[in-house]
Scaffold this motif. Structure first.
Motif, short mmCIF file in Angstrom:
data_model
loop_
_atom_site.label_atom_id
_atom_site.label_comp_id
_atom_site.label_asym_id
_atom_site.label_seq_id
_atom_site.Cartn_x
_atom_site.Cartn_y
_atom_site.Cartn_z
N CYS A 139 2.15 -19.62 -19.65
CA CYS A 139 1.95 -19.42 -18.23
C CYS A 139 1.80 -17.93 -17.89
O CYS A 139 0.94 -17.55 -17.10
N THR A 140 2.61 -17.09 -18.53
CA THR A 140 2.53 -15.65 -18.27
C THR A 140 1.19 -15.09 -18.70
O THR A 140 0.59 -14.24 -18.00
N PHE A 141 0.68 -15.55 -19.84
CA PHE A 141 -0.64 -15.09 -20.29
C PHE A 141 -1.73 -15.50 -19.30
O PHE A 141 -2.61 -14.70 -18.97
N VAL A 142 -1.67 -16.73 -18.83
CA VAL A 142 -2.68 -17.20 -17.88
C VAL A 142 -2.62 -16.38 -16.59
O VAL A 142 -3.65 -15.96 -16.05
N LEU A 143 -1.41 -16.13 -16.09
CA LEU A 143 -1.25 -15.34 -14.86
C LEU A 143 -1.83 -13.94 -15.04
O LEU A 143 -2.52 -13.42 -14.15
N GLY A 144 -1.56 -13.32 -16.18
CA GLY A 144 -2.08 -11.98 -16.43
C GLY A 144 -3.59 -11.95 -16.53
O GLY A 144 -4.25 -11.05 -15.98
N THR A 145 -4.16 -12.92 -17.22
CA THR A 145 -5.62 -12.98 -17.36
C THR A 145 -6.27 -13.25 -16.01
O THR A 145 -7.31 -12.65 -15.68
N ALA A 146 -5.67 -14.14 -15.23
CA ALA A 146 -6.21 -14.44 -13.90
C ALA A 146 -6.10 -13.23 -12.98
O ALA A 146 -6.99 -12.98 -12.17
N LEU A 147 -5.00 -12.47 -13.11
CA LEU A 147 -4.84 -11.27 -12.28
C LEU A 147 -5.96 -10.28 -12.55
O LEU A 147 -6.50 -9.67 -11.63
N ALA A 148 -6.31 -10.10 -13.83
CA ALA A 148 -7.40 -9.19 -14.17
C ALA A 148 -8.70 -9.66 -13.54
O ALA A 148 -9.48 -8.86 -13.01
N ALA A 149 -8.95 -10.98 -13.59
CA ALA A 149 -10.19 -11.53 -13.03
C ALA A 149 -10.23 -11.38 -11.51
O ALA A 149 -11.24 -10.98 -10.94
#
Length: 220
Positions: A139-149
């Motif tokens: 979940c943390t990885f997805v949140l970080g990747t989405a934040l960049a996008a």
């Protein structure tokens, strides 16, 4: 509509639409009341405060994430599907991650998602804190990747509103990067199908799941 016929669900739905269009700074009880054809006081009567409304809206969008049938797919496919759908949801609502940095977003919507994540990793063979860790890492990885996008979308939108040229920004960034050897070598491949946020998400999730699979107890 009169205060008596206005519902919390209608207010939250309208708040999500306003947040999608204007972001957190664009949300106010007055503007929300205008969307609903009502006075700001009627909105306050149902949701008490702007902070409470952001919390309710944030939790509501978590309910949009599809939960795969764990009896129909294997755990890796389920984890990948949930990660992709979570990413898509956050990009659809780019205000969510910034809101999570200032508000405790937790209600039935997010709890539903989190509970299914734990069930998924328990089905894989993890238990206790190991299942918690697996769910948190993904979940943390997805949140970080989405934040960049979403950050990229945000500055592009802000630049267009100011009448700026995105190409000028990209050229300046590229010029700075080319002063460094490894970034210079990669600057020619910064665009293409392998550099999209979706591709990076899939590659990252696959790497994380490979690592988690290696930690499963024997016989899982």
């Amino acid at each position: 509509m009169p205060r008596e016929t206005l519902t919390r669900e209608q207010i939250v739905e309208a708040a999500v639409a306003l947040l999608d269009a204007e972001g957190i700074d664009g949300l106010s009880m007055r503007r929300l009341g205008e969307r609903l054809g009502n006075a700001a006081t009627a909105v306050y009567w149902h949701v008490k405060s702007k902070d409470n409304l952001i919390t309710l809206a944030g939790d509501a969008v978590w309910a949009e994430v599809d939960l795969p049938d764990l009896d129909a797919v294997d755990w890796r496919s389920a984890a990948t599907a949930m990660a992709k759908d979570l990413f898509t949801m956050i990009v659809r609502h780019p205000w969510l991650v910034p809101a999570m940095s200032t508000h405790l977003i937790y209600g039935p919507g997010k709890a539903r998602h989190d509970d299914h994540c734990l069930a998924l990793f328990e089905a894989a063979g993890f238990s206790g804190s190991d299942a918690d860790h697996a769910a948190t890492v993904v979940c943390t990885f997805v949140l970080g990747t989405a934040l960049a996008a979403t950050s990229e979308i945000a500055w592009q939108t802000r630049l267009r509103r100011a009448g700026g040229d995105e190409r000028d920004v990209v050229e300046r960034v590229t010029e700075i990067a080319r002063q460094f050897p490894r970034l210079r070598a990669r600057s020619e491949t910064w665009t293409g199908p392998d550099t999209t946020p979706e591709h990076e998400l899939e590659a990252g999730v696959r790497t994380i799941l490979d690592g988690l699979a290696a930690r499963l107890p024997a016989g899982s």
